[in-house]
Write an enzyme that holds these catalytic residues in place. Structure first.
Site, PDB file in Angstrom:
ATOM      1  N   ASP A   1       1.140  -1.166  -0.657  1.00  0.00           N
ATOM      2  CA  ASP A   1      -0.168   0.100  -0.217  1.00  0.00           C
ATOM      3  C   ASP A   1       0.658   0.996  -0.060  1.00  0.00           C
ATOM      4  O   ASP A   1       1.514   1.407   0.864  1.00  0.00           O
ATOM      5  CB  ASP A   1      -0.668   0.298   1.618  1.00  0.00           C
ATOM      6  CG  ASP A   1      -1.399   1.129   1.532  1.00  0.00           C
ATOM      7  OD1 ASP A   1      -2.739   1.028   0.602  1.00  0.00           O
ATOM      8  OD2 ASP A   1      -1.684   2.502   2.025  1.00  0.00           O
ATOM      9  N   LEU A   2       0.670   2.464  -0.899  1.00  0.00           N
ATOM     10  CA  LEU A   2       1.569   3.692  -1.053  1.00  0.00           C
ATOM     11  C   LEU A   2       1.234   4.548   0.392  1.00  0.00           C
ATOM     12  O   LEU A   2      -0.436   4.179   0.656  1.00  0.00           O
ATOM     13  CB  LEU A   2       1.067   3.640  -1.996  1.00  0.00           C
ATOM     14  CG  LEU A   2       1.197   3.046  -3.877  1.00  0.00           C
ATOM     15  CD1 LEU A   2       0.999   3.814  -4.303  1.00  0.00           C
ATOM     16  CD2 LEU A   2       3.088   2.449  -3.338  1.00  0.00           C
ATOM     17  N   ASP A  30      -4.466   2.326  -4.719  1.00  0.00           N
ATOM     18  CA  ASP A  30      -3.549   3.019  -4.067  1.00  0.00           C
ATOM     19  C   ASP A  30      -2.608   1.522  -3.704  1.00  0.00           C
ATOM     20  O   ASP A  30      -1.347   1.933  -2.682  1.00  0.00           O
ATOM     21  CB  ASP A  30      -2.512   3.631  -3.506  1.00  0.00           C
ATOM     22  CG  ASP A  30      -3.203   3.220  -1.725  1.00  0.00           C
ATOM     23  OD1 ASP A  30      -4.093   2.949  -2.169  1.00  0.00           O
ATOM     24  OD2 ASP A  30      -2.844   4.945  -1.432  1.00  0.00           O
TER      25      ASP A  30
END
Length: 591
Positions: A189-190, A232
């Site tokens: 996960d960004l 994301d």
């Protein structure tokens, strides 16, 4: 004196005749003599299937006239041998009168036509050849179109990586053949990706996603599997990983490379990422267990400031404890005003009138203002979302009622409904009661459900969704995208509308009106119209972008260009017309 214009040169097509009888081969050549002499075709004759295979390896041919009875190959196997070697070859079967049933079977195996020897000569035979070539061309086009449609439905249009649905299919296949071999599933996960989109726009955000995808491809082997599973979020399947330390090494290298990104298209960016790892079979023997544990590990990593976290044996208890803590924090935030609700209107296309206001949740914590994706999964796992959802609906309803009482015409109030809320017992009735306390009826509220939630539940959410419809709420699928929502969900009687994911819209705009994304968009709009669903275009960032969709069958527009998400007071100014000039949805077409 200038030379007379010459007729255009037409490239001849090439025919490979596979015929062991010299007499039949001579008759065939004489039958096509006129076409050969005028340069329309080139004929090559061989006497065995082996010779035909060798010729096809050396030289391409457009069409094959194939005898089913050859010295080194009999019957339908001849068709399969040529088709496997040259899939684009148009095959015409040559048969005797007593072999027509076999010839018809040959058509089912991929031959385009069959000819009974002695009955087709000259122009008649040439007409059959032309027809076979045209059929072969049409079949190739259909196959290519089907491949493009599969690509669109199973791959992310921005990064080209496969989507969640195809990732899970491949993971299940891998699990079925894994036996005793270890493999790892990583969820990535960004961090701060939303800030890049908000500050620099979606074009820079998409460029960043492309860079992330490039880093992932460069960090894994060809035997590994990569996917973009959300806005994301990414997933990685590391096959035959051997040991957990190797998986951590790969993940840590990815984290460091992503943290090292300093600019995208000349814009300064600061991003990080969190990775959770689960190892088969130690951390789960089913795909559901592995996905849950890697996802939970990722959220624990994010809660610890980012980086890589694998699953210790006692992780389940620790995860429950962390979920419980998030739930307690959330209850405190409701009581003390830690949650903020921003609002984003959607507009009628053509008039620019406000049709409704969507309530968007934010949580102000010491580490900053968190977006729903950063905390809702943890709250759902802790079982707190049904109660929390009711309290947040109450807060949003108070603001909406204030605008209505002030005569500001906010349209419908849209509330996002999580999967946990959708399935909670008596949640529809409880929501009706909460809204009634604020003087709001169900027919004044639109409930929005993630298309991925509805589309991956094998129909299990159809009955709960129907309860909300029976209670008087209109329901809309949000973020609909090929592969990110089951088409069957559109046909649910509970669904009144669909919000198209901006990735589909951008792909259709970028690739043009005859592209696969645009045709899929047209088909989806036609299905929505037939089902009497209201269609929303979302994520619109400019009038020019919206103008590109003029003429399509949709009703509502939402995005940063019409109006970005606003705090309550700013939204009231917008409704009064005091927050800048309200943009009519069809502004560019009127210019």
């Amino acid at each position: 004196m200038s030379a007379a214009p010459q007729p255009p040169t037409i490239a001849p097509f090439s025919i490979l005749a596979v015929e062991d009888s010299p007499a039949d081969a001579r008759l065939l050549k004489e039958s096509l003599r006129e076409a050969i002499d005028r340069g329309e075709l080139v004929l090559k004759t061989v006497r065995s299937i082996g010779d035909a295979e060798e010729e096809l390896r050396r030289n391409p041919h457009d069409c094959a006239l194939l005898d089913l009875g050859l010295p080194d190959g009999q019957g339908l196997a001849n068709v399969e041998r040529l088709r496997s070697l040259a899939p684009q070859l148009a095959v015409i079967v040559l048969t005797g009168l007593d072999c027509e049933s076999s010839a018809i079977r040959a058509l089912q195996l991929g031959a385009q036509e069959y000819v009974v020897k002695g009955q087709y000569e000259g122009e008649r035979l040439l007409k059959v050849v032309r027809h076979a070539l045209e059929r072969s061309r049409q079949v190739r086009e259909l196959e290519e179109r089907s491949a493009r449609q599969f690509e669109q439905a199973s791959h992310d249009p921005v990064t080209g990586l496969i989507n969640r649905k195809l990732f899970e299919e491949r993971a299940r296949q891998h699990l079925a053949t894994a036996q005793a071999k270890r493999f790892a599933i990583c969820f990535l996960d960004l961090d701060r990706f939303k800030a890049v989109n908000d500050r620099h726009g979606h074009a820079v955000g998409d460029a960043l996603l492309l860079r992330i995808a490039q880093i992932l491809r460069e960090s894994v082997r060809d035997s590994d599997t990569l996917a973009r599973i959300g806005g994301d979020e990414f997933a990685i399947l590391l096959s035959s990983i051997g040991e957990l330390a190797r998986a951590r090494e790969v993940a840590e290298r990815i984290v460091e490379r992503i943290r090292g990104i300093e600019s995208i298209e000349g814009r300064a960016v600061s991003v990080g990422c969190s990775v959770g790892i689960a190892l088969y079979p130690e951390h789960g023997e089913t795909l559901e267990e592995l996905l849950h544990h890697s996802d939970a590990a990722m959220y624990r990593a994010k809660g610890s400031g980012g980086g890589v976290l694998s699953l210790p044996d006692e992780f389940g208890a620790a995860d429950a404890e962390l979920s419980g803590q998030f739930g307690a924090d959330a209850a405190k935030a409701v009581a003390e005003g830690g949650f903020e609700i921003h609002f984003q209107p959607w507009l009628h296309y053509g008039t620019g009138d406000v049709a409704g206001i969507e309530a968007l949740l934010r949580w102000r914590r010491p580490e900053g203002l968190l977006l729903p994706a950063e905390f809702l999964p943890m709250l759902e796992r802790g079982g707190r979302m049904p109660e929390l959802g009711l309290e947040l609906a109450r807060l949003a309803a108070r603001d909406w009622r204030g605008w209505r009482d002030a005569g500001l015409a906010p349209g419908l109030l849209a509330l996002n409904l999580s999967g946990a809320e959708l399935q909670a017992p008596q949640q529809a009735e409880r929501l009706v009661a909460v809204l009634a306390e604020e003087g709001i009826r169900p027919d004044q509220v639109q409930l929005e459900v993630d298309a991925a939630v509805m589309g991956t539940s094998d129909g299990r959410l159809a009955v709960p969704a129907e309860r909300f419809r029976e209670a008087g709420f209109a329901m809309v699928l949000e973020g609909f995208l090929p592969g990110n929502g089951d088409l069957h969900a559109l046909a649910s009687p509970a669904i009144a509308g669909v919000k198209l994911d901006r990735r589909l819209l951008r792909a259709a705009a970028r690739e043009g009106r005859n592209s696969t994304p645009h045709r899929f968009l047209l088909g989806l709009l036609a299905a929505a119209s037939a089902l009497q669903l209201q269609v929303f275009l979302t994520g619109i960032e400019s009038g020019e972008e919206l103008e590109g969709f003029a003429g399509l069958d949709f009703r509502y527009v939402q995005g940063f260009w019409p109006c970005p998400p606003l705090a309550s007071e700013a939204l009231a100014d917008y409704l009064r017309g005091g927050a800048g000039q309200r943009r009519p949805a069809a502004e560019t077409s009127a210019a």
